[in-house]
Every structure is written in structure tokens, then in C-alpha cells.
Design an enzyme around this catalytic site. Structure first.
Site, mmCIF file in Angstrom:
data_model
loop_
_atom_site.group_PDB
_atom_site.id
_atom_site.type_symbol
_atom_site.label_atom_id
_atom_site.label_comp_id
_atom_site.label_asym_id
_atom_site.label_seq_id
_atom_site.Cartn_x
_atom_site.Cartn_y
_atom_site.Cartn_z
ATOM 1 N N PRO A 144 3.748 18.178 -8.052
ATOM 2 C CA PRO A 144 4.342 16.904 -8.467
ATOM 3 C C PRO A 144 3.256 15.861 -8.742
ATOM 4 C CG PRO A 144 4.343 17.034 -6.093
ATOM 5 C CD PRO A 144 3.646 18.267 -6.578
ATOM 6 N N LYS A 169 0.068 24.349 -12.494
ATOM 7 C CA LYS A 169 0.568 23.386 -13.491
ATOM 8 C C LYS A 169 0.716 22.035 -12.813
ATOM 9 C CE LYS A 169 4.618 21.997 -14.734
ATOM 10 N NZ LYS A 169 4.308 20.551 -14.845
ATOM 11 N N SER A 171 1.634 17.912 -12.959
ATOM 12 C CA SER A 171 2.571 17.078 -13.703
ATOM 13 C C SER A 171 1.843 16.545 -14.934
ATOM 14 C CB SER A 171 3.033 15.908 -12.830
ATOM 15 O OG SER A 171 3.634 14.930 -13.643
ATOM 16 N N GLU A 172 2.559 16.473 -16.039
ATOM 17 C CA GLU A 172 1.927 15.963 -17.264
ATOM 18 C C GLU A 172 1.479 14.514 -17.102
ATOM 19 O OE1 GLU A 172 5.090 16.474 -16.762
ATOM 20 O OE2 GLU A 172 6.420 15.269 -18.030
ATOM 21 N N SER A 223 10.957 18.263 -6.334
ATOM 22 C CA SER A 223 12.287 17.875 -5.863
ATOM 23 C C SER A 223 13.116 19.101 -5.484
ATOM 24 C CB SER A 223 13.002 17.096 -6.964
ATOM 25 O OG SER A 223 13.160 17.935 -8.091
ATOM 26 N N ALA A 225 16.165 19.694 -6.333
ATOM 27 C CA ALA A 225 16.952 20.195 -7.472
ATOM 28 C C ALA A 225 16.117 21.158 -8.315
ATOM 29 C CB ALA A 225 17.434 19.020 -8.320
ATOM 30 N N GLU A 244 8.198 23.585 -1.315
ATOM 31 C CA GLU A 244 7.983 22.351 -0.542
ATOM 32 C C GLU A 244 8.751 21.266 -1.271
ATOM 33 O OE1 GLU A 244 6.183 22.004 2.187
ATOM 34 O OE2 GLU A 244 4.955 23.812 2.224
ATOM 35 N N CYS A 278 6.877 12.601 0.353
ATOM 36 C CA CYS A 278 8.035 13.371 0.844
ATOM 37 C C CYS A 278 8.200 13.239 2.359
ATOM 38 C CB CYS A 278 7.873 14.820 0.452
ATOM 39 S SG CYS A 278 6.240 15.421 0.804
HETATM 40 P P1 NAD Z 1 10.016 17.255 -9.846
HETATM 41 O O1 NAD Z 1 10.794 18.272 -9.112
HETATM 42 O O2 NAD Z 1 10.675 16.495 -10.929
HETATM 43 O O3 NAD Z 1 8.752 17.930 -10.537
HETATM 44 C C1 NAD Z 1 7.820 18.677 -9.793
HETATM 45 C C2 NAD Z 1 7.076 19.608 -10.716
HETATM 46 O O4 NAD Z 1 8.007 20.551 -11.257
HETATM 47 C C3 NAD Z 1 6.434 18.918 -11.921
HETATM 48 O O5 NAD Z 1 5.195 19.530 -12.187
HETATM 49 C C4 NAD Z 1 7.417 19.221 -13.047
HETATM 50 O O6 NAD Z 1 6.817 19.234 -14.315
HETATM 51 C C5 NAD Z 1 7.890 20.609 -12.654
HETATM 52 N N1 NAD Z 1 9.180 21.012 -13.223
HETATM 53 C C6 NAD Z 1 10.236 20.221 -13.578
HETATM 54 N N2 NAD Z 1 11.236 20.977 -14.072
HETATM 55 C C7 NAD Z 1 10.824 22.266 -14.032
HETATM 56 C C8 NAD Z 1 11.410 23.507 -14.385
HETATM 57 N N3 NAD Z 1 12.634 23.574 -14.918
HETATM 58 N N4 NAD Z 1 10.697 24.641 -14.195
HETATM 59 C C9 NAD Z 1 9.466 24.599 -13.657
HETATM 60 N N5 NAD Z 1 8.845 23.446 -13.296
HETATM 61 C C10 NAD Z 1 9.517 22.298 -13.482
HETATM 62 O O7 NAD Z 1 9.371 16.302 -8.749
HETATM 63 P P2 NAD Z 1 8.463 15.010 -8.959
HETATM 64 O O8 NAD Z 1 9.350 13.916 -9.420
HETATM 65 O O9 NAD Z 1 7.256 15.360 -9.755
HETATM 66 O O10 NAD Z 1 7.973 14.740 -7.450
HETATM 67 C C11 NAD Z 1 8.737 14.116 -6.514
HETATM 68 C C12 NAD Z 1 9.446 15.124 -5.626
HETATM 69 O O11 NAD Z 1 8.504 15.986 -5.009
HETATM 70 C C13 NAD Z 1 10.184 14.470 -4.477
HETATM 71 O O12 NAD Z 1 11.441 15.066 -4.315
HETATM 72 C C14 NAD Z 1 9.295 14.758 -3.269
HETATM 73 O O13 NAD Z 1 9.954 14.718 -2.037
HETATM 74 C C15 NAD Z 1 8.762 16.093 -3.607
HETATM 75 N N6 NAD Z 1 7.520 16.370 -2.852
HETATM 76 C C16 NAD Z 1 7.567 17.244 -1.817
HETATM 77 C C17 NAD Z 1 6.417 17.516 -1.078
HETATM 78 C C18 NAD Z 1 6.423 18.471 0.097
HETATM 79 O O14 NAD Z 1 5.346 18.814 0.591
HETATM 80 N N7 NAD Z 1 7.571 18.931 0.552
HETATM 81 C C19 NAD Z 1 5.219 16.871 -1.416
HETATM 82 C C20 NAD Z 1 5.208 15.979 -2.475
HETATM 83 C C21 NAD Z 1 6.377 15.748 -3.198
#
Ligand code: NAD
Length: 496
Positions: A144, A169, A171-172, A223, A225, A244, A278
Site C-alpha cells: 500500500p 508492486k 502503489s502507483e 485493505s 476488500a 496483512e 493500520c
Molecule cells: P488498497 O487495498 O486499496 O491497495 C493496496 C495495494 O493493492 C495497492 O498496491 C493497490 O494497487 C493494490 N490493488 C488494488 N486492487 C488490486 C487488485 N484488484 N489486485 C491486485 N492488487 C490490487 O489499500 P491502500 O489504500 O493502498 O492502503 C490502505 C489499506 O492498507 C488500509 O486498509 C490499511 O489498514 C491497510 N494496511 C494494512 C497493513 C497491515 O500490516 N495489516 C499495513 C499498512 C496498510
């Protein structure tokens, strides 16, 4: 830009411009990774794997120590870039993100030589059994935007320490520091293809990486989702997955707690990284007898926080990741306000000297007067927003702490050992801090319970994710006869 096979490589996807979410200044302009770029990165990782898996732990350790030194030499540049691309304060990037990532490299450099398993032993007649802990292959990691360098560190170091190769990968929105990490790795001698970093969006590059059949495990942080989607894609190809995910950490303050320490802990723990963490403290659950004192002190401390240009050393709190995200946070708070919640402080988009209209600042916010059905109690906000709720007895406090689908982190504030131990045992989370909130330590596991995911980052436990264990049995029978084979060789038995 991407680092594939040890080389900086321009992408072949659409052009993307990243601007500072605080000042609007351009931070990066590049072409996103396309599925073809993902394919090239996975090919490089697959080709590098046979050689890398046969390096000794000592060789891998030396390279990780060299990488740590290489990152340290560029620490100031990394901190500036991390701050510029995310909007976080330069102090946070300098004192937390960069040294935390370097420490992680040094931890895994040491841990690489300490892979553990059962001791060799004779469990079967005339034989010795032993285990081999082996790497899995090409790991695909998805990170993320909130702690780009640390997330890259947490994913890359245990994977390569254990002998895997990796495609990460990022985040962009935040590619810069992860790319420097991969570049420094190449400079200090990591063989081409062992560490590949690409920057792209989720649906195109992310899905291509997760779906690639050569990627034997996906380690995802993001996230809940999207994590579930990733799990479905991994299930479709029968591959491992490590998730995670999100959090909604409770912060429980008992009536015997040091209220000043708890208030300071709540403010620092909820505002860290603008609350885009998180593990951030999000739900303060406070004994009714000290509830008002606690809220008053939190409000004072939040109002004293200096919001401003992330590059300024005097800034306590920089901006959020984007104006869109700021608007999401603002909308959640506005809905709480409209539903009758009390906004004790914040709840506004502050004007700052360095900011423009699009600057993603949001004021530290404390919300009270809500019920357990409220959106601000249940949903991850990922902004500098703390909600507080009073409780009357200990059972109720634990119940409220566990009143969430998430289970990543929690804290309990008390001076009584029995209460501390009860909270540690009964709160359903992968980490429970007592009289603290936030420290994450390379030696200790980090990972979720419940909808916060499964599998561990950091610590020796992460090797359970990044290795597979093989049983090797060496027969020492003096002749051709094996007793158990008599089941098959009836005639032999009769002869005997
Ligand atoms: P996000 O889920 O939107 O994106 C996370 C990553 O997944 C990004 O690199 C995104 O490009 C990629 N992604 C999105 N759609 C995808 C798909 N269909 N297939 C594959 N990859 C895809 O999350 P975010 O907004 O970047 O980050 C915030 C979230 O991350 C929050 O929910 C936070 O709690 C969580 N987080 C958790 C931890 C942990 O250790 N548990 C740590 C940091 C952040």
C-alpha cells in the site's frame, strides 16, 4: 520507472504523474507497469531463482548487510522522497520510516543464518529424519501507499533472506523509495532478477502479478476488500497467500491508568502518519470515571499539533495521501456530526501557510457521543480521527475492544498487572501493547487476527510464510529387509 532484472526500466503502461499531496509539486512522472512489464519482472525473478536458492545463508546475509549500509548512505534522500510522495512529515520519515527499514534489513541479514527446524532424530526404525527449510520460489508482493519504504522492506527482506526471488508492486502513488531500494540492491551485488520492483495500479499490474502461474505465493498488504479479491485469485490457481489487512485498533484505558500517559499515547497513536496506519489507535475505550479528563487532555494535545508543510522540520503532522482521501475522511466525520456525534476538536480541513485548495490536510479530530453502530466506530477511516467511548466495568471494556471485525493491534492502559495480563489474553488482536501504542519491532511478529488477515511480517515467524519444510529420512538398515514392507511381501514374511 521500474527495476526489473537489476536495471531501471521505463514502463510501457500509461503515463502517470504523482504530485505532492501537500504542495502540488511534481514528485514523479513515469509510465505505469503494464501486464507486459509484470511478465518481464516475473520472468527475471523465475530465471534468478535457481541460482539464488542455492546461495548460502551467509552469502545472503552479507548482501543484506551491504544493502542496509547502502540505504543508510542514502538515508536523507530516502526520507525527503518518502515525505514528498506521501505527504508525511520529514521528521516521521527521518526518524521512523527510513531507520525502521534499515533495521529490518539488518535483522533479516542476521535471521537468514538462524533458520530453525526440528533437530535430526530417529523416529522410525534404523533411520534418521531431518527437516530442510527451503525457499518457495517467486514471490509476488503488493504494497500500500502509507509506508512505502517500510512495506517494501517488510516484504522483500524476509523473502530474499530465505532464498526466494521477488516482484514487488508498489502503489502507483508512491513508487520512489521502493525503486531506490531495488537499485541499491543491484549496486551492492544482489544478482539481477532477485529483487524486482514495479509501480502500477491494482487492476492492471496487481492482478497480472497475482494471477501469474509462476508466482507461487502472494504477500499482500492493503485493505480487507482488496485482500479478499487477492485471496480468490490465489485460490483459483491454488497458490499461497499472506494477507496483512485493515485495522480498527482499540485503546482501552482503565481507571487506574496514568491519564497523562494514556492521553499522550492516544494522540501520538492516532495521529501517527496522519492516522493512515493500520495499527493506529482509533477507538479509545475509557473508564467513565476518567473519561472527561482523558477527552479534555486529548483535545488540548490535538489542538497543539502543528500541521503544515511536510518538508518543514517544525511540522508535526503533514498531509494525507491525496485530496480525494482527505475528502473521504471529511465525509465520514461530517456524517457522524450530522448523526449527532460531538466533535470535540478538529473535524475541519485546515488552511495552512504552505497549502493550496487541493492540499490534503485534515485536522486532528476527537469524536464522542456515538454508539457502537456508528460508522466511525465500525469502519476504518484511515485519517487523524479518534473516537472515544466510556465504559463502566472491565468485562464491558474487553467486549467493546473486541467489538470489531478487525484484529490487528490494540492497547490497554493500566497499572495493575492482573488487568494487563487479562487484556493481553482476551483482546483478539495480533499485537497487544500495554501502556504503549505503536512500537513495531523487527524481532517481533506483526500480523492480524480476524478480518485483519493472517500470516506474519517481521521476526523469525515470517519465515513460516516464505519457506516450505521438507522431511528427509535417511535409512540406515544393514540389509534389504524393511519390516514394514512385510505388509506387501507376504511371501517374504512366510519365508522368514
Ligand atoms: P488498497 O487495498 O486499496 O491497495 C493496496 C495495494 O493493492 C495497492 O498496491 C493497490 O494497487 C493494490 N490493488 C488494488 N486492487 C488490486 C487488485 N484488484 N489486485 C491486485 N492488487 C490490487 O489499500 P491502500 O489504500 O493502498 O492502503 C490502505 C489499506 O492498507 C488500509 O486498509 C490499511 O489498514 C491497510 N494496511 C494494512 C497493513 C497491515 O500490516 N495489516 C499495513 C499498512 C496498510
Amino acid at each position: 520507472m521500474h527495476v526489473i532484472n537489476g536495471q531501471r526500466t521505463p514502463g510501457t503502461g500509461p503515463e502517470f504523474v504523482r504530485r505532492s499531496p501537500a504542495t502540488g509539486a511534481e514528485v514523479a512522472r513515469y509510465r505505469l507497469a503494464s501486464p507486459a512489464d509484470v511478465d518481464a519482472a516475473v520472468t527475471a525473478a523465475a530465471e534468478a531463482f535457481p541460482g539464488w536458492k542455492n546461495t548460502t545463508p551467509g552469502e545472503r546475509s552479507d548482501l543484506l548487510f551491504a544493502l542496509a549500509a547502502g540505504l543508510e548512505a542514502r538515508a536523507a534522500e530516502l526520507a525527503e522522497l518518502e515525505s514528498a510522495q506521501t505527504g508525511k512529515s520529514i521528521r516521521l520519515a527521518t526518524e521512523f520510516d527510513v531507520p525502521g527499514s534499515i533495521d529490518n534489513a539488518r535483522f533479516f541479514a542476521g535471521a537468514a543464518r538462524q533458520l530453525t527446524g526440528l533437530a535430526a532424530c530417529s523416529y522410525w526404525p534404523n533411520s534418521t529424519s531431518m527437516t530442510r527449510r527451503e525457499p518457495i520460489g517467486v514471490i509476488g508482493s503488493i504494497a500500500p501507499w502509507n509506508y512505502p519504504l517500510q512495506m517494501a522492506a517488510w516484504k522483500i527482506f524476509p523473502a530474499v533472506a530465505a532464498g526466494n526471488t521477488i516482484v514487488l508492486k508498489t502503489s502507483e502513488l508512491t513508487p520512489g523509495t521502493s525503486l531506490i531500494l531495488a537499485e541499491v540492491a543491484a549496486e551492492v551485488g544482489f544478482p539481477p532478477g532477485v529483487i524486482n520492483v514495479i509501480a502500477g495500479d491494482g487492476q492492471s499490474a496487481g492482478e497480472a502479478l497475482v494471477r501469474d502461474e509462476r508466482v507461487v505465493m502472494t504477500s499482500f498488504t492493503g485493505s480487507t476488500a482488496v485482500g479478499r479479491k487477492v485471496m480468490e485469485m490465489c485460490a483459483a490457481k491454488g497458490a499461497r497467500v499472506h494477507l496483512e489487512l485493515g485495522g480498527k485498533a482499540p485503546f482501552v484505558v482503565f481507571d487506574d491508568a496514568d491519564v497523562e500517559a494514556a492521553a499522550r499515547g492516544a494522540v501520538a497513536g492516532s495521529l501517527i502518519n496522519g492516522g493512515q496506519d493500520c495499527t493506529a489507535a482509533t477507538r479509545a475505550i475509557v473508564h467513565r470515571s476518567i473519561f472527561e479528563d482523558f477527552c479534555t487532555r486529548v483535545t488540548e494535545l490535538m489542538n497543539g499539533v502543528i500541521i503544515g508543510d511536510p518538508a518543514d522540520e517544525a511540522t508535526d503532522l503533514g498531509s494525507l495521501i491525496s485530496a480525494e482521501h482527505r475528502d473521504r475522511v471529511a465525509a465520514v466525520v461530517d456524517r457522524a456530526r450530522a448523526a449527532g456525534a460531538q466533535i470535540r476538536c478538529g473535524g475541519t480541513i485546515p488552511a495552512t501557510a504552505s497549502g493550496t485548495e487541493d492540499s490534503a490536510y485534515y485536522a486532528p479530530t476527537l469524536i464522542t457521543g456515538i454508539g457502537t453502530g456508528a460508522e466511525v466506530w465500525r469502519e476504518e477511516i484511515f485519517g487523524p480521527v479518534l473516537v472515544a467511548m466510556p465504559f463502566d466495568d472491565e468485562d464491558e471494556a474487553i467486549e467493546l475492544a473486541n467489538d470489531t471485525v478487525y484484529g490487528l493491534a490494540a492497547s490497554a492502559w493500566t497499572t495493575t498487572t492482573r488487568r494487563a495480563l487479562r487484556a493481553a489474553a482476551e483482546i483478539e488482536a495480533g499485537c497487544v501493547w500495554i501502556n504503549e501504542h505503536i512500537p513495531i519491532i523487527s524481532e517481533m511478529p506483526h500480523g492480524g487476527y480476524k478480518a485483519s488477515g493472517f500470516g506474519k511480517d517481521m521476526s523469525q515467524y515470517s519465515f513460516d510464510e516464505y519457506t516450505q519444510v521438507k522431511h528427509v529420512l535417511i535409512d540406515e538398515s544393514p540389509d534389504a529387509h524393511r519390516e514394514w514392507q512385510d505388509i506387501i511381501f507376504t511371501t517374504d514374511k512366510e519365508r522368514a
